[in-house]
Design an enzyme around this catalytic site. Sequence first.
Site, PDB file in Angstrom:
ATOM      1  N   PHE A 264     -47.697  15.871  -5.784  1.00  0.00           N
ATOM      2  CA  PHE A 264     -47.667  14.893  -6.869  1.00  0.00           C
ATOM      3  C   PHE A 264     -46.258  14.313  -6.932  1.00  0.00           C
ATOM      4  O   PHE A 264     -45.282  15.052  -7.019  1.00  0.00           O
ATOM      5  CB  PHE A 264     -48.059  15.526  -8.208  1.00  0.00           C
ATOM      6  N   VAL A 265     -46.163  13.000  -6.842  1.00  0.00           N
ATOM      7  CA  VAL A 265     -44.845  12.373  -6.770  1.00  0.00           C
ATOM      8  C   VAL A 265     -44.576  11.469  -7.967  1.00  0.00           C
ATOM      9  O   VAL A 265     -45.496  10.948  -8.590  1.00  0.00           O
ATOM     10  CB  VAL A 265     -44.670  11.567  -5.457  1.00  0.00           C
TER      11      VAL A 265
ATOM     12  N   ASP B 193     -54.575   7.521  -3.290  1.00  0.00           N
ATOM     13  CA  ASP B 193     -54.776   8.964  -3.391  1.00  0.00           C
ATOM     14  C   ASP B 193     -56.217   9.255  -2.955  1.00  0.00           C
ATOM     15  O   ASP B 193     -56.500   9.328  -1.760  1.00  0.00           O
ATOM     16  CB  ASP B 193     -54.484   9.363  -4.840  1.00  0.00           C
TER      17      ASP B 193
HETATM   18  P1  IMP Z   1     -56.910   7.016  -6.552  1.00  0.00           P
HETATM   19  O1  IMP Z   1     -57.953   6.183  -7.227  1.00  0.00           O
HETATM   20  O2  IMP Z   1     -57.252   8.471  -6.573  1.00  0.00           O
HETATM   21  O3  IMP Z   1     -56.548   6.547  -5.163  1.00  0.00           O
HETATM   22  O4  IMP Z   1     -55.634   7.023  -7.455  1.00  0.00           O
HETATM   23  C1  IMP Z   1     -54.841   5.989  -7.600  1.00  0.00           C
HETATM   24  C2  IMP Z   1     -53.945   6.125  -8.815  1.00  0.00           C
HETATM   25  O5  IMP Z   1     -53.704   7.475  -9.234  1.00  0.00           O
HETATM   26  C3  IMP Z   1     -52.605   5.590  -8.412  1.00  0.00           C
HETATM   27  O6  IMP Z   1     -52.570   4.188  -8.557  1.00  0.00           O
HETATM   28  C4  IMP Z   1     -51.671   6.327  -9.338  1.00  0.00           C
HETATM   29  O7  IMP Z   1     -51.565   5.630 -10.558  1.00  0.00           O
HETATM   30  C5  IMP Z   1     -52.338   7.654  -9.583  1.00  0.00           C
HETATM   31  N1  IMP Z   1     -51.733   8.695  -8.698  1.00  0.00           N
HETATM   32  C6  IMP Z   1     -52.288   9.285  -7.630  1.00  0.00           C
HETATM   33  N2  IMP Z   1     -51.442  10.169  -7.056  1.00  0.00           N
HETATM   34  C7  IMP Z   1     -50.304  10.123  -7.783  1.00  0.00           C
HETATM   35  C8  IMP Z   1     -49.031  10.814  -7.685  1.00  0.00           C
HETATM   36  O8  IMP Z   1     -48.755  11.652  -6.809  1.00  0.00           O
HETATM   37  N3  IMP Z   1     -48.106  10.487  -8.632  1.00  0.00           N
HETATM   38  C9  IMP Z   1     -48.349   9.580  -9.628  1.00  0.00           C
HETATM   39  N4  IMP Z   1     -49.511   8.916  -9.744  1.00  0.00           N
HETATM   40  C10 IMP Z   1     -50.485   9.190  -8.832  1.00  0.00           C
END
Ligand code: IMP
Length: 185
Positions: free
Chosen positions: A160-161, A111
Site C-alpha cells: 500500500f503506497v 490496483d
Molecule cells: P482499483 O479499482 O482496485 O484498481 O483501485 C483503484 C483505486 O484504489 C486507485 O485509484 C486508488 O485511489 C486506490 N488505491 C489502490 N491501491 C492504492 C494504494 O496502494 N495506495 C493508495 N490508494 C490506492
Amino acid sequence: MDKQQSIAEYNHKIKRVMITQEEIAQRIAEVGKQIDEWYDGRPFLLVSILKGSFVFLADLCRAISSPCEIGFMCAKSYYKQTVSSGIVSITMDLEQDVSNYHVIIVEDIVDTGRTLNDITKLLKERNPLSLRVVTLLDKPSRRLVDFKPDVSLFTIPDFFVIGYGLDGEELYRNLPYVAEYNLDD
Ligand code: IMP
Ligand code: MG
C-alpha cells in the site's frame, strides 16, 4: 496528544521511500515526449481521475508541449466482495463532450483494475475519437479484472503506497515522493 506526538505518529506511517521525486520527474519527462508524438499536434483531452491523480496530472501536463485540454472526473466504486465487475459511480462528471476529443485518462494507480475497467467502458460509450490510459503506478499482482493501461510509469509490488497524490486515510497526498505506508502499527 500534543503536537509533537501527533507529528511523530504521522511520520511513523511513512515506512520508506519507494520512488523518489527525481525518478518520478525523469519518467514523466519521457512519457510527456511520448504523448507529444501520439496525436501529431492535434488537440487532445487529459482526463484526471480525482482525487489521486491531481499531482501526477499537474506534472505530466507540463511535460507535454502539444496543445491539450484538461478535464476532471471523480469516481467512487462500490463492489460486492465476490463480484469481480462493479458499478462505478461518477460523483463529478466531465464537462467536455468526449466525442470531439482524443482522450487520455490520467490515473494514480491501477490496483484490482475495476475502477479503470468501468471508467474506460463508460467513456467508450460516449464515442471519443480515441481512448488511452496513462497511470503513474501499476500493481499487476493485485488484478481482479483483465485491464491493462497503455502506459504505466512504474510497476510496483503489492504494497500500500502513499504520496504524490495517493492517500492513506486522506493524508499524505502532498508528499513529493511515493512511499510505502506503514500498516503495522
Ligand atoms: P482499483 O479499482 O482496485 O484498481 O483501485 C483503484 C483505486 O484504489 C486507485 O485509484 C486508488 O485511489 C486506490 N488505491 C489502490 N491501491 C492504492 C494504494 O496502494 N495506495 C493508495 N490508494 C490506492
Ligand atoms: Mg484513485
